[in-house]
Design an enzyme around this catalytic site. Structure first.
Site, PDB file in Angstrom:
ATOM      1  N   ASP A 202       0.526   3.618   2.320  1.00  0.00           N
ATOM      2  CA  ASP A 202       0.260   4.186   3.643  1.00  0.00           C
ATOM      3  C   ASP A 202      -0.919   5.177   3.522  1.00  0.00           C
ATOM      4  O   ASP A 202      -1.927   4.808   2.916  1.00  0.00           O
ATOM      5  CB  ASP A 202       1.527   4.809   4.240  1.00  0.00           C
ATOM      6  CG  ASP A 202       1.397   5.007   5.737  1.00  0.00           C
ATOM      7  OD1 ASP A 202       0.833   4.123   6.405  1.00  0.00           O
ATOM      8  OD2 ASP A 202       1.837   6.037   6.268  1.00  0.00           O
TER       9      ASP A 202
ATOM     10  N   ASP B  77       0.848  -1.206   0.000  1.00  0.00           N
ATOM     11  CA  ASP B  77       0.000   0.000   0.000  1.00  0.00           C
ATOM     12  C   ASP B  77       0.876   1.247   0.000  1.00  0.00           C
ATOM     13  O   ASP B  77       2.091   1.160   0.140  1.00  0.00           O
ATOM     14  CB  ASP B  77      -0.865  -0.009   1.268  1.00  0.00           C
ATOM     15  CG  ASP B  77      -0.001  -0.063   2.514  1.00  0.00           C
ATOM     16  OD1 ASP B  77       0.380   0.999   3.006  1.00  0.00           O
ATOM     17  OD2 ASP B  77       0.342  -1.180   2.991  1.00  0.00           O
TER      18      ASP B  77
HETATM   19  N1  LIG Z   1       1.082   1.388   5.819  1.00  0.00           N
HETATM   20  C1  LIG Z   1       1.538   0.540   6.733  1.00  0.00           C
HETATM   21  N2  LIG Z   1       1.889   0.969   7.964  1.00  0.00           N
HETATM   22  C2  LIG Z   1       2.374   0.094   8.876  1.00  0.00           C
HETATM   23  N3  LIG Z   1       2.503  -1.206   8.658  1.00  0.00           N
HETATM   24  C3  LIG Z   1       2.153  -1.676   7.455  1.00  0.00           C
HETATM   25  N4  LIG Z   1       2.181  -2.922   6.956  1.00  0.00           N
HETATM   26  C4  LIG Z   1       1.748  -2.865   5.693  1.00  0.00           C
HETATM   27  N5  LIG Z   1       1.406  -1.604   5.347  1.00  0.00           N
HETATM   28  C5  LIG Z   1       1.660  -0.836   6.451  1.00  0.00           C
END
Ligand SMILES: Nc1ncnc2[nH]cnc12
Ligand SMILES: CSC[C@H]1O[C@H](OP(=O)(O)O)[C@H](O)[C@@H]1O
Length: 289
Positions: free
Chosen positions: A211, A209
């Site tokens: 974030d 992703d």
């Molecule tokens: N955006 C994110 N923040 C923290 N841990 C994660 N693990 C996978 N994506 C994450």
């Protein structure tokens, strides 16, 4: 046959489907049991120990993962190198979901985790952490990921937050301004403990992703992480298949001697009881008898 390679599976990776001749072992450690029974198996003729860090049913939140027990248990089984498979968010446009990253640095923002085997008892030990990952294992991972045809970023700084909540937009923006590349919740204290246990350690980070900072992408949520992780699990397995059979038996890095210059307490101040308790880690330097 000696088990020399440990694989720690992260979110969405609770079993290693490619292992053959598997057996499960329950290991006890001075820090309690590890996250789950450890699966011993063979990958292309090499013995591997697999451990799902959050437990088989994802019972342990990042703050509650029994990291000391996990690394102690792997060391006790004879493991010398540990590869962590981890889901991460991207903090840069050019690192896209489904890419792989082999981080070379970590920024630790965790606040309530035991970070040393020697915290409550034991001698005072200061290991070096300037390079928190094994350079040789990282290089081998990178070559394996390239051979497996993955889109892989050869370095990056992993910021480890305490969680369990994802970040606010303000936090994410500030972390980006610090120059970090990926974000997750589990690389620490694992890298610290691997070094104290004199184990080679590297992370294969699977980007799931962007974030919460991206203007056009949806903010991260668990469903996206797991969905993208599932889409990338086969790539991770392919990388491991490329990596593990080619790892030379002998290591030329200094991970295996990390404690040689690190124990500060005078030997005559370390009791027989402490020497016994820590003999797995310290026996070479502070024998019990
Ligand atoms: N955006 C994110 N923040 C923290 N841990 C994660 N693990 C996978 N994506 C994450
Ligand atoms: C399930 S989303 C957040 C969770 O995913 C990552 O876990 P891991 O590093 O074990 O793959 C992240 O660090 C969080 O623990």
């Amino acid at each position: 046959m000696q088990v020399e390679i440990g694989v720690i599976g992260g979110s969405g990776l609770y079993r290693m489907a490619e292992l053959e001749q598997i057996e499960e072992v329950e290991v006890q450690t001075p820090f309690g049991p590890p996250s789950a029974p450890i699966t011993l198996g063979t990958l292309q003729g090499v013995r591997v120990a697999f451990l799902p860090r959050h437990g088989l049913r994802h019972q342990f939140s990042p703050s509650a993962v029994p990291a000391r027990a996990n690394f102690w248990a792997l060391k006790q089984l004879g493991v010398r190198r540990v590869i962590s498979i981890s889901a991460v968010g991207s903090m840069r446009e050019e690192i896209a979901p489904l890419d792989l990253v082999v981080p070379d640095q970590i920024f630790d923002r965790t606040v309530r985790r035991a970070r040393s085997f020697f915290e409550e008892s034991g001698p005072v030990v200061h290991v070096a952490l300037d390079e928190p990952f094994c350079p040789d294992l990282r290089r081998a991972l990178l070559e394996a990921a390239t051979r497996a045809g993955a889109r892989v970023h050869p370095q990056g700084t992993y910021i480890c937050i305490e969680g369990p909540q994802f970040s606010t937009k303000a936090e994410s923006r500030i972390y980006r301004s610090w120059g970090v590349d990926v974000i997750g919740m589990t690389a620490m204290p694992e890298a610290r403990l691997a070094r104290e246990a004199e184990l080679c350690f590297a992370i294969l980070a699977l980007v799931t992703d962007y974030d919460v900072w991206h203007v056009t992408e949806e903010p991260v949520n668990v469903a996206t992480v797991i969905q993208n992780l599932q889409r990338n699990v086969q790539t991770a397995q392919d990388v491991l298949k490329e990596l593990i059979p080619r790892l030379p038996r002998e290591t030329s890095c200094s991970c295996g001697d990390a404690l040689a210059q690190a124990i500060v307490t005078a030997p005559d101040a370390v009791s027989t009881e402490v020497r016994r308790r820590y003999s797995l880690l310290l026996g070479r330097y502070l024998p019990a008898e």
